[in-house]
Design a protein around this motif. Structure first.
Motif, PDB file in Angstrom:
ATOM      1  N   GLU A  13       1.514   0.494   5.850  1.00 58.96           N
ATOM      2  CA  GLU A  13       2.704   0.626   5.030  1.00 58.96           C
ATOM      3  C   GLU A  13       3.888   0.804   5.956  1.00 58.96           C
ATOM      4  OE1 GLU A  13       2.448   4.005   2.446  1.00 58.96           O
ATOM      5  OE2 GLU A  13       1.613   5.260   3.999  1.00 58.96           O
ATOM      6  N   LEU A  24       2.396  -2.910   0.736  1.00 54.98           N
ATOM      7  CA  LEU A  24       1.234  -2.504   1.513  1.00 54.98           C
ATOM      8  C   LEU A  24       0.435  -3.705   1.987  1.00 54.98           C
ATOM      9  CD1 LEU A  24      -0.189   0.264  -0.845  1.00 54.98           C
ATOM     10  CD2 LEU A  24       1.167   0.601   1.215  1.00 54.98           C
ATOM     11  N   ALA A  47       1.129  -5.413  -3.252  1.00 52.52           N
ATOM     12  CA  ALA A  47       0.303  -5.221  -2.067  1.00 52.52           C
ATOM     13  C   ALA A  47      -0.275  -6.566  -1.651  1.00 52.52           C
ATOM     14  CB  ALA A  47      -0.810  -4.232  -2.346  1.00 52.52           C
TER      15      ALA A  47
END
Length: 77
Positions: A13, A24, A47
């Motif tokens: 991160e 992420l 992510a």
């Protein structure tokens, strides 16, 4: 959480110098993606998923993250 085998994943991160929160990068151990990896990620928290033989980051995954995530997310700043 569930009973059974436990394993580690690598999660990268980051925040740019301008304060931009980056999506992420979740790296799991394996040779392919599995659908269950995405189960707890919602649309409001983006992510990116990757895999490697040991579940760690390496040069190739690092460069891919920079090109596919970091550069597009921070280019306008």
């Amino acid at each position: 959480m569930q009973d059974g085998a436990q394993k580690f994943v690598t999660v990268l991160e980051g925040v740019s110098a301008a304060g931009v929160l980056l999506p992420l990068l979740i790296i799991d151990k394996g040779a392919a993606h599995w659908i269950g990896w995405h189960a707890y990620v919602t649309d409001d928290e983006p992510a990116y998923f990757a895999y490697s033989p040991k579940g760690w980051t390496d040069k190739q995954l690092g460069v891919e993250y920079l090109v596919q995530v970091f550069e597009p997310q921070t280019a306008a700043v």
